[in-house]
Design an enzyme around this catalytic site. Structure first.
Site, short mmCIF file in Angstrom:
data_model
loop_
_atom_site.label_atom_id
_atom_site.label_comp_id
_atom_site.label_asym_id
_atom_site.label_seq_id
_atom_site.Cartn_x
_atom_site.Cartn_y
_atom_site.Cartn_z
N SER A 81 0.84 -1.19 0.00
CA SER A 81 0.00 0.00 0.00
C SER A 81 0.89 1.26 0.00
O SER A 81 1.77 1.39 -0.85
CB SER A 81 -0.93 -0.07 1.22
OG SER A 81 -1.89 0.94 1.18
N ASP A 119 -9.05 -5.92 -4.69
CA ASP A 119 -8.61 -4.67 -4.08
C ASP A 119 -9.16 -3.52 -4.92
O ASP A 119 -8.73 -3.32 -6.05
CB ASP A 119 -7.08 -4.64 -4.04
CG ASP A 119 -6.52 -3.41 -3.33
OD1 ASP A 119 -7.30 -2.47 -3.04
OD2 ASP A 119 -5.31 -3.40 -3.06
N HIS A 149 -8.30 -4.84 -0.29
CA HIS A 149 -6.98 -4.26 -0.03
C HIS A 149 -6.29 -4.96 1.15
O HIS A 149 -5.08 -5.14 1.15
CB HIS A 149 -7.13 -2.77 0.24
CG HIS A 149 -5.85 -2.02 0.31
ND1 HIS A 149 -4.93 -2.02 -0.72
CD2 HIS A 149 -5.30 -1.25 1.29
CE1 HIS A 149 -3.89 -1.27 -0.37
NE2 HIS A 149 -4.08 -0.80 0.84
#
Lengths: 192, 374
Positions: free
Chosen positions: B150, B318, B351
């Site tokens: 991320s 995601d 995610h």
């Protein structure tokens, strides 16, 4: 991959070439080309286990569905694009053939030749062939595009592709005389 | 398998660090932890970069706090994909984050008061510059790898651009080359929730002895929605109501559905430990990250400086940092003829998948690190 087929295909790839291998499996051919011919490049593979296999060999692999096209790659960005036993699995086999020679200066395509004589005999006797080369029953085969050596030559011509070389492989031998009858595997080297 | 027992450490930096904004910060500290042993060549160091709410505590548990497990403990440790028997792994808390490094809650020695609203805005590039100083002080010239998920993936990517010769491998997971308008929109909602909380006091709430908890809770709730996939949320909560309602509607506006209860719990938990100013800073750093901007939006041109070998991983569900965003990174690397492997893991969790156990994901990362020579 059969070692003879591997070496025969590798012999078509120039030393130091930048290579894209479409449907590269666990990266065996790319690893061979890297280790024996100083080639660089990437494999494209959709299968998780095969991607893992490539990474284990330190072969660069990009996980993609080939049926989504090759937008990732610019024109002429590879010396050689390989499609070894991949064509027969693709929905958009013709588009991918054009893509192969768009991103590559040379395309090398190998696939099972449906016109090999045992296959013809089987169909003549009324049954779809189940052989070592085509081991699946008709109802569960992943080979959704079955074609012959001669069919491919016609498709290549339709797409204005130049066949630089074409031959068959059978029983660890290159077949140059009547490959459409005599070879279970068809191999073509193409340029635009 | 031995369990890691890291000891949190801190390093002081007296020299001012010039920031992207033009401001600078001097006399700051960075909290960090290390795992494994640095080899004689100092060639086996791996830096792990954290995302929004994580810290330098990457792996293991503390001797005096057994329940405090590192945020990437399934990934980093002895015999784990990033094997600390082979690698010397460094976790660092970023400047401005609230887990030990100098942050808005700390006292600014020049004023004798907490930084609060005067803490300078920091960017991904600033963090990487700060990390580079730490790595240098640890005596490491070249990292074997920088890895992050991320926002951490953005830092790993930025390392290859800011210090191309200082790392050999970059592992960029569930990340993106910049935020989309939708991403920024979610960040802005979260920030507004905080800044409009009367307890925020324009960032100087420390002096008032309060915490803008309502804002933080809302920020976390909206954030949490974006970390999960629609399917994962449906599977976990569906339309189930909280137990006391026995499946019936209460015809009111208090929490009724399990998902409401879950978000409330997550928000409450988060607000109890996270700093409101840090939330603003980190989300802004996310918004600003855009290495292609200086190249007219051409990411391939931006990545031309990179020299590292890359592993890029994304997850199919995601929607915060979708697989297409990772493919943009892959394309830019391919355009530059850089070495890159890319795995697109079909995982249902959204995610969050990058923090969770998934055999295919772990296998690929393990195999990749097995191939990292030290």
């Amino acid at each position: 991959m059969n070692p003879f087929v591997l070496k025969t295909i590798a012999a078509l790839v120039p030393q130091g070439a930048r290579v894209l291998d479409l449907g590269c499996g666990d990266g065996e051919l790319l690893a061979y080309l890297r280790d024996h011919k100083d080639c660089t490049g990437y494999g494209i593979e959709i299968d998780d286990a095969a991607v893992h296999g490539c990474v284990k060999r330190a072969v660069d692999v990009i996980q993609l569905n080939l049926d989504e096209g090759l937008n990732l790659f610019d024109d002429n960005s590879f010396d050689v694009v390989l499609q070894i036993d991949t064509l027969q699995h693709l929905r958009n086999a013709e588009v991918m053939l054009r893509e192969t020679v768009r991103v590559g200066k040379t395309g090398i395509v190998a696939f099972p030749n449906f016109a090999h004589w045992p296959n013809r005999l089987s169909v003549l006797l009324g049954r779809m062939p189940v052989t070592k080369r085509l081991p699946h029953q008709w109802y569960d085969t992943p080979n959704i595009r079955v074609g012959t050596y001669e069919d491919f030559a016609v498709l290549a011509a339709q797409n204005n592709l130049k066949i630089e070389d074409g031959f068959g492989i059978q029983d660890d031998a290159v077949i140059r005389w009547q490959p459409n009858w005599r070879a279970g595997t068809a191999v073509f080297k193409l340029t635009r | 398998m031995t369990q890691l027992k890291p000891i949190p450490q801190s390093m002081h930096f007296a020299d001012a660090l010039l920031l992207s904004s033009g401001k600078s910060i001097a006399g700051y500290d960075l909290a960090y932890e290390t795992y494994g042993t640095l080899n004689a060549d100092k060639s086996n160091a791996v830096l792990i970069c954290h995302a929004l709410n994580a810290s330098h505590h990457v792996a293991g548990t503390y001797a005096d706090d057994e329940k405090n497990v590192g945020w990437w403990d399934n990934m980093v440790g002895p015999g784990k994909p990033v094997d600390t028997n082979k690698f010397f792994v460094i976790g660092v808390n970023n400047l401005g984050s609230c887990f030990g490094s100098t942050s808005p809650a700390h006292v600014d020695v020049s004023t004798g008061k907490p930084y609060g609203s005067s803490f300078p805005v920091v960017t991904v590039e600033d963090w990487v510059n700060a990390q580079e100083r730490l790595v240098t002080k640890l005596g490491i010239t070249q990292l074997a790898a920088v890895m992050g998920g991320s926002l951490g993936g953005m830092q790993a990517l930025s390392w290859t651009l800011q210090f191309p010769d200082r790392l050999r491998y970059c592992v960029c997971i569930a990340s993106a080359p910049n935020l989309s308008a939708q991403n920024i929109a979610f960040n802005e909602v979260a920030r507004r929730a905080i800044t409009t909380d009367p307890d925020f006091y324009s960032g100087d709430f420390y002096a008032h002895g309060v915490v803008p908890e309502r804002g933080l809770r809302l920020a976390r709730m909206v954030g949490h929605i974006t970390y999960l996939s629609d399917d994962a949320m449906d599977e976990k909560f569906g339309r189930e109501r909280i137990e006391s309602l026995a499946g019936q509607a209460a015809y009111g506006f208090d929490e009724e559905f399990q998902i409401e209860s879950y978000l409330k719990h997550q928000g409450k938990k988060f607000a109890s430990y996270f700093d409101a100013n840090t939330y603003l800073l980190i989300t802004r750093a996310l918004d600003y990250f855009d290495p292609a901007k200086a190249f007219g939006g051409d990411l391939s041109a931006a990545l031309a400086r990179a020299k590292a070998k890359f592993l890029v991983v994304s997850f199919t569900t995601d929607w915060r940092f979708p697989a297409e965003r990772s493919r943009e990174i892959v394309k830019a690397l391919v355009d530059n003829k850089l070495c890159v492997s890319y795995a697109e893991i079909s995982a249902s969790q959204g995610h969050d998948a990058f923090l969770l156990e998934d055999e295919r994901y772990m296998n690929v990362v393990r195999a990749y690190f097995d191939g990292v020579t030290v």
